[in-house]
Design a protein around this motif. Sequence first.
Motif, PDB file in Angstrom:
ATOM      1  N   VAL A   4       0.851  -1.183   0.000  1.00  0.00           N
ATOM      2  CA  VAL A   4       0.000   0.000   0.000  1.00  0.00           C
ATOM      3  C   VAL A   4       0.891   1.239   0.000  1.00  0.00           C
ATOM      4  O   VAL A   4       1.804   1.345   0.821  1.00  0.00           O
ATOM      5  CB  VAL A   4      -0.923   0.003   1.233  1.00  0.00           C
ATOM      6  N   SER A   5       0.627   2.135  -0.907  1.00  0.00           N
ATOM      7  CA  SER A   5       1.440   3.333  -1.039  1.00  0.00           C
ATOM      8  C   SER A   5       0.633   4.566  -0.668  1.00  0.00           C
ATOM      9  O   SER A   5      -0.493   4.738  -1.152  1.00  0.00           O
ATOM     10  CB  SER A   5       1.950   3.455  -2.475  1.00  0.00           C
ATOM     11  N   GLN A   6       1.199   5.415   0.181  1.00  0.00           N
ATOM     12  CA  GLN A   6       0.516   6.646   0.573  1.00  0.00           C
ATOM     13  C   GLN A   6       1.405   7.849   0.241  1.00  0.00           C
ATOM     14  O   GLN A   6       2.625   7.796   0.388  1.00  0.00           O
ATOM     15  CB  GLN A   6       0.219   6.657   2.074  1.00  0.00           C
ATOM     16  N   SER A   7       0.739   8.903  -0.190  1.00  0.00           N
ATOM     17  CA  SER A   7       1.485  10.136  -0.461  1.00  0.00           C
ATOM     18  C   SER A   7       0.652  11.357  -0.090  1.00  0.00           C
ATOM     19  O   SER A   7      -0.586  11.303  -0.153  1.00  0.00           O
ATOM     20  CB  SER A   7       1.867  10.194  -1.943  1.00  0.00           C
ATOM     21  N   PRO A   8       1.291  12.451   0.339  1.00  0.00           N
ATOM     22  CA  PRO A   8       2.724  12.501   0.638  1.00  0.00           C
ATOM     23  C   PRO A   8       3.048  11.774   1.941  1.00  0.00           C
ATOM     24  O   PRO A   8       2.147  11.430   2.695  1.00  0.00           O
ATOM     25  CB  PRO A   8       2.973  14.014   0.766  1.00  0.00           C
ATOM     26  N   VAL A  19      -6.485  19.994   2.381  1.00  0.00           N
ATOM     27  CA  VAL A  19      -5.432  19.049   2.026  1.00  0.00           C
ATOM     28  C   VAL A  19      -6.043  17.793   1.422  1.00  0.00           C
ATOM     29  O   VAL A  19      -7.183  17.433   1.742  1.00  0.00           O
ATOM     30  CB  VAL A  19      -4.546  18.653   3.227  1.00  0.00           C
ATOM     31  N   GLU A  20      -5.259  17.145   0.574  1.00  0.00           N
ATOM     32  CA  GLU A  20      -5.660  15.867  -0.009  1.00  0.00           C
ATOM     33  C   GLU A  20      -4.569  14.840   0.258  1.00  0.00           C
ATOM     34  O   GLU A  20      -3.395  15.080  -0.017  1.00  0.00           O
ATOM     35  CB  GLU A  20      -5.866  16.002  -1.522  1.00  0.00           C
ATOM     36  N   LEU A  21      -4.993  13.706   0.780  1.00  0.00           N
ATOM     37  CA  LEU A  21      -4.082  12.613   1.066  1.00  0.00           C
ATOM     38  C   LEU A  21      -4.450  11.456   0.139  1.00  0.00           C
ATOM     39  O   LEU A  21      -5.628  11.128  -0.008  1.00  0.00           O
ATOM     40  CB  LEU A  21      -4.185  12.180   2.536  1.00  0.00           C
ATOM     41  N   ARG A  22      -3.418  10.834  -0.410  1.00  0.00           N
ATOM     42  CA  ARG A  22      -3.662   9.811  -1.417  1.00  0.00           C
ATOM     43  C   ARG A  22      -3.264   8.417  -0.917  1.00  0.00           C
ATOM     44  O   ARG A  22      -2.269   8.279  -0.196  1.00  0.00           O
ATOM     45  CB  ARG A  22      -2.879  10.139  -2.689  1.00  0.00           C
ATOM     46  N   CYS A  23      -4.038   7.426  -1.348  1.00  0.00           N
ATOM     47  CA  CYS A  23      -3.732   6.042  -1.004  1.00  0.00           C
ATOM     48  C   CYS A  23      -3.869   5.170  -2.239  1.00  0.00           C
ATOM     49  O   CYS A  23      -4.921   5.162  -2.887  1.00  0.00           O
ATOM     50  CB  CYS A  23      -4.670   5.537   0.087  1.00  0.00           C
TER      51      CYS A  23
END
Lengths: 113, 116
Positions: A4-8, A19-23
Amino acid sequence: GAGVSQSPSNKVTEKGKDVELRCDPISGHTALYWYRQSLGQGLEFLIYFQGNSAPDKSGLPSDRFSAERTGGSVSTLTIQRTQQEDSAVYLCASSLGWATEAFFGQGTRLTVV
Amino acid sequence: AQTVTQSQPEMSVQEAETVTLSCTYDTSESDYYLFWYKQPPSRQMILVIRQEAYKQQNATENRFSVNFQKAAKSFSLKISDSQLGDAAMYFCAYRSAQAAGNKLTFGGGTRVLVKP
C-alpha cells in the motif's frame, strides 16, 4: 505495486487550508480503509470502502472530512479548512476481501500550523 | 459496537525473555477475527498474528503465540525469546466476520521496550 502506497509521506499545512491525502492500495484489493492516529494514541477508524458498496463513513469526525475511491482503486482523503486538531498520522489499509487481513501503508503525517 | 481494550500502556522485557501483552474485547457476535499488529517507528502497521474465533487452537507464528479465551473475551500475545527488533507499539484488533460493518477496531496499544 508491492504494498500500500501513501502520499505525501509528510504534509505541513496552514490552518484553514484544504489538504488531499492519497492512497494506492495493493492491486486487486477490494477493501480499503482510512484510519487516523493522533500522537501516542490508537487508531481511530474514519471510513471503509468495500467493492461497489456504499462506503461506511461512520468514523468521519466532521463534514470537513470526505473520501472517495475512484474506479475501485486509488482513494483520496480530503480535509477542508484544516484545524490544529487534525494534526495526526493518517493510515490507509487495503485487503483482498472483507474477511482477509488488512495491509497498511506507512501513513501520511499531517501537521497543521 | 465492538470495543477493544489494552490495559498495559507499556511493557518492558529483557532480551531473550518472554513478555505477555493483554487484550480484552467486547462483542455480541459469535464469529469474528482477532489480530495483533506491530507498529515500529517507521509507522507501518505489520500483522503479527491472526486468530479465527471459530478455531479453538491458539495461533502461533514463530516466537509469537496467542492465548485465545473466547468465553472470557481475552486475546493475549506472548513474545518468546524477545529480540531488540521486537521493540514497538503493539495493537490488538477485532474484525467482524459479517460483511456489513467489517472495519477493524483497534485497542489503544501497548509499547514494548526490550532491554539488552
